[in-house]
Motif scaffolding. Structure first.
Motif, PDB file in Angstrom:
ATOM      1  N   UNK A 250      21.200  -3.256  10.755  1.00  0.00           N
ATOM      2  CA  UNK A 250      20.416  -3.279  11.979  1.00  0.00           C
ATOM      3  C   UNK A 250      18.906  -3.229  11.718  1.00  0.00           C
ATOM      4  N   UNK A 251      18.520  -3.085  10.464  1.00  0.00           N
ATOM      5  CA  UNK A 251      17.108  -2.992  10.101  1.00  0.00           C
ATOM      6  C   UNK A 251      16.494  -4.384   9.921  1.00  0.00           C
ATOM      7  N   UNK A 252      15.190  -4.426  10.039  1.00  0.00           N
ATOM      8  CA  UNK A 252      14.421  -5.609   9.689  1.00  0.00           C
ATOM      9  C   UNK A 252      13.657  -5.225   8.426  1.00  0.00           C
ATOM     10  N   UNK A 253      14.265  -5.497   7.285  1.00  0.00           N
ATOM     11  CA  UNK A 253      13.692  -5.054   6.017  1.00  0.00           C
ATOM     12  C   UNK A 253      12.369  -5.772   5.761  1.00  0.00           C
ATOM     13  N   UNK A 254      11.378  -4.989   5.376  1.00  0.00           N
ATOM     14  CA  UNK A 254      10.040  -5.503   5.115  1.00  0.00           C
ATOM     15  C   UNK A 254      10.093  -6.588   4.038  1.00  0.00           C
ATOM     16  N   UNK A 255       9.457  -7.729   4.280  1.00  0.00           N
ATOM     17  CA  UNK A 255       9.478  -8.804   3.277  1.00  0.00           C
ATOM     18  C   UNK A 255       8.848  -8.393   1.939  1.00  0.00           C
ATOM     19  N   UNK A 256       7.963  -7.404   1.962  1.00  0.00           N
ATOM     20  CA  UNK A 256       7.340  -6.939   0.720  1.00  0.00           C
ATOM     21  C   UNK A 256       8.235  -5.965  -0.052  1.00  0.00           C
ATOM     22  N   UNK A 257       9.414  -5.680   0.463  1.00  0.00           N
ATOM     23  CA  UNK A 257      10.335  -4.777  -0.242  1.00  0.00           C
ATOM     24  C   UNK A 257      10.697  -5.320  -1.616  1.00  0.00           C
ATOM     25  N   UNK A 258      10.678  -6.633  -1.754  1.00  0.00           N
ATOM     26  CA  UNK A 258      10.998  -7.232  -3.057  1.00  0.00           C
ATOM     27  C   UNK A 258       9.990  -6.846  -4.130  1.00  0.00           C
ATOM     28  N   UNK A 259       8.845  -6.305  -3.730  1.00  0.00           N
ATOM     29  CA  UNK A 259       7.844  -5.850  -4.686  1.00  0.00           C
ATOM     30  C   UNK A 259       8.192  -4.482  -5.287  1.00  0.00           C
ATOM     31  N   UNK A 260       9.221  -3.842  -4.734  1.00  0.00           N
ATOM     32  CA  UNK A 260       9.659  -2.545  -5.260  1.00  0.00           C
ATOM     33  C   UNK A 260      10.483  -2.813  -6.504  1.00  0.00           C
ATOM     34  N   UNK A 261       9.991  -2.317  -7.615  1.00  0.00           N
ATOM     35  CA  UNK A 261      10.656  -2.563  -8.891  1.00  0.00           C
ATOM     36  C   UNK A 261      10.772  -1.253  -9.647  1.00  0.00           C
ATOM     37  N   UNK A 262      11.574  -1.273 -10.684  1.00  0.00           N
ATOM     38  CA  UNK A 262      11.702  -0.086 -11.519  1.00  0.00           C
ATOM     39  C   UNK A 262      13.136   0.382 -11.599  1.00  0.00           C
ATOM     40  N   UNK A 263      13.295   1.568 -12.188  1.00  0.00           N
ATOM     41  CA  UNK A 263      14.625   2.133 -12.385  1.00  0.00           C
ATOM     42  C   UNK A 263      14.797   3.322 -11.463  1.00  0.00           C
TER      43      UNK A 263
END
Length: 120
Positions: free
Chosen positions: A68-81
């Motif tokens: 039901x969320x509208x995931x932020x398009x910049x979420x793909x910038x979240x990287x790491x472990x």
């Protein structure tokens, strides 16, 4: 570490409201606020305070929460472990979105500046 179908299923069926207090506790122990946690959740999901409160009250699963969320398009910038998994290598969309949230909460708790957390 490879994500298994069983792991994906377990994540999908986990109740958001049961994990939320752990997120809140984690950030408050490190001197951050509930408002900052909500700002991070809002940025990632597009939910406002009322929608977030409703999802908590309805005790939805992570699957429903992110469907039901509208995931932020910049979420793909979240990287790491996070939790032993490299986020950008997770192929299941829902599991990756949950790990995005985990990573943002971690960054908030570690004292990272909000502008960096929100990838702005």
């Amino acid at each position: 570490m490879k994500v298994t179908p069983e792991h994906n299923e377990r994540i999908a069926n986990l109740k958001f409201f049961s994990v939320y207090p752990h997120y809140l506790s984690k950030v408050e122990k490190k001197g951050r606020t509930k408002e900052e946690l909500h700002q991070v959740i809002t940025w990632l999901t597009g939910y406002d305070e009322a929608a977030l409160a409703q999802h908590l009250a309805d005790q939805v699963t992570f699957k429903t929460f992110f469907e039901q969320a509208t995931v932020n398009p910049n979420a793909q910038l979240i990287k790491g472990v996070i939790c032993g998994y490299r986020i950008e290598e997770i192929d299941n969309t829902l599991t990756r979105q949950v790990r995005y949230l985990d990573k943002l909460v971690d960054e908030l708790a570690k004292g990272r500046k909000m502008e960096k957390i929100l990838r702005s």
